[in-house]
Design a protein around this motif. Sequence first.
Motif, PDB file in Angstrom:
ATOM      1  N   LEU A  71      30.963 -16.175 -31.163  1.00 47.27           N
ATOM      2  CA  LEU A  71      29.573 -16.069 -31.611  1.00 47.27           C
ATOM      3  C   LEU A  71      28.604 -15.915 -30.449  1.00 47.27           C
ATOM      4  N   GLU A  72      27.656 -14.984 -30.653  1.00 49.15           N
ATOM      5  CA  GLU A  72      26.578 -14.778 -29.690  1.00 49.15           C
ATOM      6  C   GLU A  72      25.251 -15.044 -30.378  1.00 49.15           C
ATOM      7  N   MET A  84      19.521 -14.138 -34.939  1.00 53.30           N
ATOM      8  CA  MET A  84      20.741 -14.315 -35.716  1.00 53.30           C
ATOM      9  C   MET A  84      21.871 -14.660 -34.763  1.00 53.30           C
ATOM     10  N   LEU A  85      22.989 -15.097 -35.350  1.00 51.89           N
ATOM     11  CA  LEU A  85      24.237 -15.203 -34.604  1.00 51.89           C
ATOM     12  C   LEU A  85      25.076 -14.001 -34.987  1.00 51.89           C
ATOM     13  N   ASP A  86      25.680 -13.380 -33.996  1.00 57.43           N
ATOM     14  CA  ASP A  86      26.513 -12.209 -34.238  1.00 57.43           C
ATOM     15  C   ASP A  86      27.926 -12.522 -33.773  1.00 57.43           C
ATOM     16  N   ILE A  92      31.324 -11.815 -39.368  1.00 52.43           N
ATOM     17  CA  ILE A  92      30.133 -12.413 -39.973  1.00 52.43           C
ATOM     18  C   ILE A  92      28.918 -12.224 -39.083  1.00 52.43           C
ATOM     19  N   ARG A  93      27.769 -12.430 -39.697  1.00 52.23           N
ATOM     20  CA  ARG A  93      26.512 -12.670 -38.981  1.00 52.23           C
ATOM     21  C   ARG A  93      25.903 -13.883 -39.661  1.00 52.23           C
ATOM     22  N   VAL A  94      25.148 -14.651 -38.895  1.00 56.06           N
ATOM     23  CA  VAL A  94      24.683 -15.945 -39.367  1.00 56.06           C
ATOM     24  C   VAL A  94      23.168 -16.035 -39.270  1.00 56.06           C
ATOM     25  N   ALA A  95      22.573 -16.549 -40.339  1.00 52.74           N
ATOM     26  CA  ALA A  95      21.143 -16.837 -40.367  1.00 52.74           C
ATOM     27  C   ALA A  95      20.949 -18.350 -40.407  1.00 52.74           C
ATOM     28  N   VAL A  96      20.017 -18.813 -39.620  1.00 54.01           N
ATOM     29  CA  VAL A  96      19.566 -20.207 -39.670  1.00 54.01           C
ATOM     30  C   VAL A  96      18.116 -20.133 -40.138  1.00 54.01           C
TER      31      VAL A  96
END
Length: 146
Positions: A71-72, A84-86, A92-96
Amino acid sequence: MSSPYSGGCDHVKVTASAEPIDNHECHCNVCKSVTGQHTTHVAFFNHDDLKAEGGEMKRQPFNADNPDGPLELCTCADCGAALMLDDKQKRIRVAVPNVMGYDDAAFPDATYHAFWDESKGYAKPDDGRPVYEGLRPEFTWPQPAA
């Protein structure tokens, strides 16, 4: 395209084209370190379902203790906002939501607690949602995007 899941900053707009594939309250030490929050509402999307448009992004390891991890953290090159996290493996990609410019209220409530363990030094959550030592047992990592 209109999406209830759009965030970012004045320079980069991040928009989801589908519902999250996982939606949890994270208790991991990396999230605590990066966000400064006791727990963090996290939504996973299939990699191609969360897109960034507009300005340039900078990338840095999400986990300082594992800089070669998958994860970046993507931040705006102009203002430094977290976007975002890529996943370098393109799963996946991640939203907080409450950190990355989203309307947190537009997201569905987290369905469970992830990465909780007794060593955290606080009581096990008792809000009726399941509590796991990792991701929910039935979670399956998506295949990498093409």
